[in-house]
Design a protein around this motif. Structure first.
Motif, PDB file in Angstrom:
ATOM      1  N   ASP A  56     -26.119  74.443  67.833  1.00 40.75           N
ATOM      2  CA  ASP A  56     -25.028  73.910  67.340  1.00 40.75           C
ATOM      3  C   ASP A  56     -24.458  72.582  68.132  1.00 40.75           C
ATOM      4  OD1 ASP A  56     -23.315  73.973  65.100  1.00 40.75           O
ATOM      5  OD2 ASP A  56     -21.533  74.689  66.326  1.00 40.75           O
ATOM      6  N   ASP A  57     -24.280  72.755  69.223  1.00 46.76           N
ATOM      7  CA  ASP A  57     -23.988  71.711  70.030  1.00 46.76           C
ATOM      8  C   ASP A  57     -24.903  70.501  69.932  1.00 46.76           C
ATOM      9  OD1 ASP A  57     -21.659  72.927  71.045  1.00 46.76           O
ATOM     10  OD2 ASP A  57     -22.409  73.495  72.979  1.00 46.76           O
ATOM     11  N   HIS A  58     -25.978  70.710  69.961  1.00 39.62           N
ATOM     12  CA  HIS A  58     -27.149  69.753  69.791  1.00 39.62           C
ATOM     13  C   HIS A  58     -26.781  69.078  68.387  1.00 39.62           C
ATOM     14  CE1 HIS A  58     -30.741  67.152  70.227  1.00 39.62           C
ATOM     15  NE2 HIS A  58     -31.226  67.673  69.133  1.00 39.62           N
ATOM     16  N   VAL A  59     -27.025  69.704  67.291  1.00 35.71           N
ATOM     17  CA  VAL A  59     -26.872  69.040  66.145  1.00 35.71           C
ATOM     18  C   VAL A  59     -25.563  68.488  65.703  1.00 35.71           C
ATOM     19  CG1 VAL A  59     -28.694  70.726  65.278  1.00 35.71           C
ATOM     20  CG2 VAL A  59     -26.250  71.279  64.688  1.00 35.71           C
ATOM     21  N   THR A  60     -24.616  68.880  66.084  1.00 33.37           N
ATOM     22  CA  THR A  60     -23.231  68.315  65.883  1.00 33.37           C
ATOM     23  C   THR A  60     -22.963  67.138  66.740  1.00 33.37           C
ATOM     24  OG1 THR A  60     -22.057  69.970  67.353  1.00 33.37           O
ATOM     25  CG2 THR A  60     -22.090  70.333  65.196  1.00 33.37           C
ATOM     26  N   SER A  61     -23.467  67.206  68.150  1.00 32.56           N
ATOM     27  CA  SER A  61     -22.972  66.178  68.893  1.00 32.56           C
ATOM     28  C   SER A  61     -24.231  65.526  69.918  1.00 32.56           C
ATOM     29  CB  SER A  61     -21.726  66.498  69.915  1.00 32.56           C
ATOM     30  OG  SER A  61     -22.372  67.683  70.657  1.00 32.56           O
ATOM     31  N   GLY A  62     -25.193  66.051  69.688  1.00 30.53           N
ATOM     32  CA  GLY A  62     -26.386  65.400  70.250  1.00 30.53           C
ATOM     33  C   GLY A  62     -26.504  66.024  71.802  1.00 30.53           C
ATOM     34  N   THR A  63     -25.934  66.950  72.143  1.00 29.49           N
ATOM     35  CA  THR A  63     -25.911  67.611  73.530  1.00 29.49           C
ATOM     36  C   THR A  63     -27.406  67.983  73.850  1.00 29.49           C
ATOM     37  OG1 THR A  63     -23.716  68.314  73.307  1.00 29.49           O
ATOM     38  CG2 THR A  63     -24.958  69.291  75.390  1.00 29.49           C
ATOM     39  N   GLY A  64     -27.850  67.582  74.882  1.00 33.79           N
ATOM     40  CA  GLY A  64     -29.128  68.153  75.296  1.00 33.79           C
ATOM     41  C   GLY A  64     -30.425  67.582  74.491  1.00 33.79           C
ATOM     42  N   VAL A  65     -31.445  67.469  75.000  1.00 34.35           N
ATOM     43  CA  VAL A  65     -32.619  67.011  74.530  1.00 34.35           C
ATOM     44  C   VAL A  65     -33.380  68.215  73.472  1.00 34.35           C
ATOM     45  CG1 VAL A  65     -32.846  65.506  76.282  1.00 34.35           C
ATOM     46  CG2 VAL A  65     -34.046  67.571  76.373  1.00 34.35           C
ATOM     47  N   LEU A  66     -34.251  67.690  72.609  1.00 35.27           N
ATOM     48  CA  LEU A  66     -34.530  68.602  71.523  1.00 35.27           C
ATOM     49  C   LEU A  66     -35.459  69.508  72.284  1.00 35.27           C
ATOM     50  CD1 LEU A  66     -34.903  69.590  68.625  1.00 35.27           C
ATOM     51  CD2 LEU A  66     -36.654  67.874  68.396  1.00 35.27           C
ATOM     52  N   ASP A  67     -36.302  69.313  73.032  1.00 33.50           N
ATOM     53  CA  ASP A  67     -37.348  70.176  73.699  1.00 33.50           C
ATOM     54  C   ASP A  67     -36.442  71.369  74.575  1.00 33.50           C
ATOM     55  OD1 ASP A  67     -39.550  68.794  72.879  1.00 33.50           O
ATOM     56  OD2 ASP A  67     -40.236  68.069  74.631  1.00 33.50           O
ATOM     57  N   GLU A  68     -35.787  71.031  75.281  1.00 35.52           N
ATOM     58  CA  GLU A  68     -34.827  72.140  75.888  1.00 35.52           C
ATOM     59  C   GLU A  68     -34.001  72.805  75.047  1.00 35.52           C
ATOM     60  OE1 GLU A  68     -32.546  70.103  78.611  1.00 35.52           O
ATOM     61  OE2 GLU A  68     -34.258  69.505  80.067  1.00 35.52           O
ATOM     62  N   VAL A  69     -33.537  72.309  73.799  1.00 34.61           N
ATOM     63  CA  VAL A  69     -32.736  72.963  72.986  1.00 34.61           C
ATOM     64  C   VAL A  69     -33.341  73.902  72.143  1.00 34.61           C
ATOM     65  CG1 VAL A  69     -31.689  72.788  70.575  1.00 34.61           C
ATOM     66  CG2 VAL A  69     -30.843  71.228  72.539  1.00 34.61           C
ATOM     67  N   MET A  70     -34.802  73.582  71.769  1.00 40.85           N
ATOM     68  CA  MET A  70     -35.746  74.615  71.218  1.00 40.85           C
ATOM     69  C   MET A  70     -36.215  75.719  72.024  1.00 40.85           C
ATOM     70  SD  MET A  70     -35.619  73.490  68.188  1.00 40.85           S
ATOM     71  CE  MET A  70     -36.581  74.542  67.581  1.00 40.85           C
ATOM     72  N   GLU A  71     -36.106  75.542  73.621  1.00 40.57           N
ATOM     73  CA  GLU A  71     -36.507  76.538  74.253  1.00 40.57           C
ATOM     74  C   GLU A  71     -35.292  77.353  74.530  1.00 40.57           C
ATOM     75  OE1 GLU A  71     -38.230  76.899  78.921  1.00 40.57           O
ATOM     76  OE2 GLU A  71     -38.241  74.684  78.039  1.00 40.57           O
ATOM     77  N   ARG A  72     -34.098  76.877  74.765  1.00 41.08           N
ATOM     78  CA  ARG A  72     -33.062  77.758  75.205  1.00 41.08           C
ATOM     79  C   ARG A  72     -32.218  78.247  74.117  1.00 41.08           C
ATOM     80  NH1 ARG A  72     -29.805  74.211  78.017  1.00 41.08           N
ATOM     81  NH2 ARG A  72     -28.559  76.011  78.716  1.00 41.08           N
ATOM     82  N   GLY A  73     -32.171  77.446  72.840  1.00 40.51           N
ATOM     83  CA  GLY A  73     -31.214  77.879  71.798  1.00 40.51           C
ATOM     84  C   GLY A  73     -31.650  78.968  70.919  1.00 40.51           C
ATOM     85  N   PHE A  74     -32.896  79.595  71.129  1.00 43.80           N
ATOM     86  CA  PHE A  74     -33.390  80.495  70.056  1.00 43.80           C
ATOM     87  C   PHE A  74     -33.675  81.759  70.893  1.00 43.80           C
ATOM     88  CE2 PHE A  74     -33.775  76.709  67.869  1.00 43.80           C
ATOM     89  CZ  PHE A  74     -33.601  76.986  66.652  1.00 43.80           C
ATOM     90  N   SER A  75     -33.608  83.114  70.218  1.00 41.78           N
ATOM     91  CA  SER A  75     -34.079  84.137  70.777  1.00 41.78           C
ATOM     92  C   SER A  75     -35.515  84.444  69.963  1.00 41.78           C
ATOM     93  CB  SER A  75     -33.111  85.313  70.612  1.00 41.78           C
ATOM     94  OG  SER A  75     -32.817  85.503  69.264  1.00 41.78           O
ATOM     95  N   HIS A  76     -36.209  85.628  70.223  1.00 44.46           N
ATOM     96  CA  HIS A  76     -37.386  85.974  69.528  1.00 44.46           C
ATOM     97  C   HIS A  76     -38.415  85.076  69.701  1.00 44.46           C
ATOM     98  CE1 HIS A  76     -33.735  88.129  67.871  1.00 44.46           C
ATOM     99  NE2 HIS A  76     -34.534  89.316  68.050  1.00 44.46           N
TER     100      HIS A  76
END
Length: 400
Positions: free
Chosen positions: A73-93
């Motif tokens: 949510d922080d990434h899509v709303t304000s651009g926090t973080g880079v996409l690769d890291e967000v996909m790795e750290r922002g999801f479970s399962h």
């Protein structure tokens, strides 16, 4: 029979979906019968775009860790973080590895880039911090709630100091021990420390409620929403761990029920924000009671969808998704006397079916339940048709 079904068939788009419903629901649930099929993720993404552009939807919630989802949510709303890291750290399962989820996050960020905060899209995970064989430590959510309150209320109102929480929590690997799922004696969920933490978590959430006027005035809307999320998650996790340590016959039913109850609480909170598309397994979103067999014994509990529907009424709508074939998983053409088989005979590769019309067309012939040769695919239960608002049918799922 096919003629009657044909009259219930529509294209899969936002206009057709809304045409099946009495009004715009606060929570529109799109189920899936299996996880990770890119065909279904692409369909979900297309429908979400249309709901955003045509129906004013602003949030999508998926079956992923609600706390990790804050990173996305922080990434899509304000651009926090880079996409690769967000996909790795922002999801479970391991959902972050799927191309459809990556494309969803990329598109949401691009959509939000030049828009004011009031028009931005939001992302949410609504599952608890739970995996199949383990549950997270309550440390993150419990300490985050304590820190939020410490910064905003009088110190003498707090039930404990941060150091007390740290001492009672101990090492996180005590909580995440996967052996506890099969052996309750390996769980710390009913130790004196865990029982003390449950009382403290309850007191912290009670303080959050008692101080609502002051806290709302002293917080941004996101800070307030996240504090409530931390409270729900901390108490839910401690309850889940308690039942992991239980040895009664009701243990598994309670574990499944606690998980779906946590999901439902998160969804009801999202409904307060505004119209939301929810994407998860059909089993979590159905209105009917959930059942399965574990260790040869039947287990029953109420799904998140059933709980939310009881609260919201017409404010909740659910579309179940059914598949014809998944060739790369050995799921072949369905038998003609099943719901999937009847829909497979239609010419459309994808379609939206009006459940009421479909049920009416099937009055002379009760469909047989489909049996899947692959454990990862759950066929549509014909008895559940009457309690869905529509069925999304995809004839063939292609290999990613």
């Amino acid at each position: 029979m096919t003629v009657g079904i044909t009259e219930a068939v529509h294209v899969v788009d936002a206009v057709s979906v809304m045409g099946l419903l009495p009004g715009r629901p606060r929570l529109l649930a799109l189920g899936e019968p299996t996880h990770g099929e890119e065909t279904l993720l692409e369909l979900r993404n297309d429908l979400f775009r249309q709901l955003v552009e045509q129906e004013g939807y602003r949030t999508i919630a998926i079956e992923s860790d609600c706390v990790l989802g804050l990173i996305v949510d922080d990434h899509v709303t304000s651009g926090t973080g880079v996409l690769d890291e967000v996909m790795e750290r922002g999801f479970s399962h391991e959902w972050g590895a799927f191309a459809g989820n990556r494309e969803l996050v990329r598109w949401m960020r691009a959509y939000n880039a030049d828009r004011p905060a009031s028009e931005r899209l939001r992302f949410a995970g609504f599952d608890g911090p739970l995996e199949i064989t383990a549950a997270a430590s309550p440390r993150q959510s419990l300490t985050a709630l304590h820190a939020y309150l410490t910064a905003r209320v009088d110190a003498d109102l707090l039930p404990c100091a941060a150091e007390t929480l740290d001492r009672l929590l101990g090492a996180d690997d005590r909580w995440t021990n996967p052996a506890a799922m099969m052996d309750p004696s390996q769980s710390v969920g009913q130790t004196p420390d865990a029982n003390h933490l449950r009382l403290l978590a309850d007191d912290l959430v009670a303080l959050l409620d008692e101080q609502t006027p002051r806290l709302i005035a002293a917080s941004t809307p996101d800070e307030w929403d996240r504090a409530r999320l931390y409270g729900r998650t901390a108490t839910g996790l401690l309850r889940y761990h308690c039942w992991m340590a239980d040895t009664s016959p009701g243990r598994m039913a309670r574990l499944l029920g606690v998980r779906d109850s946590m999901m439902a609480a998160n969804l009801l909170a999202l409904a307060e924000r505004g119209p939301t598309l929810v994407n998860a397994h059909n089993g979590h979103l159905q209105r009917d009671k959930s059942t399965m067999r574990m260790g040869g014994q039947p287990v029953q509990w109420w799904s998140a969808g059933a709980l939310v529907s009881a609260h919201l009424g017409e404010g909740y709508a659910v579309l179940a998704t059914a598949l014809g074939t998944i060739p790369h998983q050995g799921v072949d053409v369905p038998a003609s006397d099943t719901v999937e088989g009847l829909l497979y005979a239609l010419p459309q590769q994808q379609c939206l079916v009006d459940s009421r019309r479909l049920t009416a067309a099937l009055t002379d012939a009760t469909p047989a339940p489909r049996v899947s040769p692959w454990y990862g695919y759950a066929p549509l239960d014909p008895a559940h048709l009457v309690n869905t608002d529509g069925v999304v049918f995809v004839k063939d799922a292609r290999r990613s």
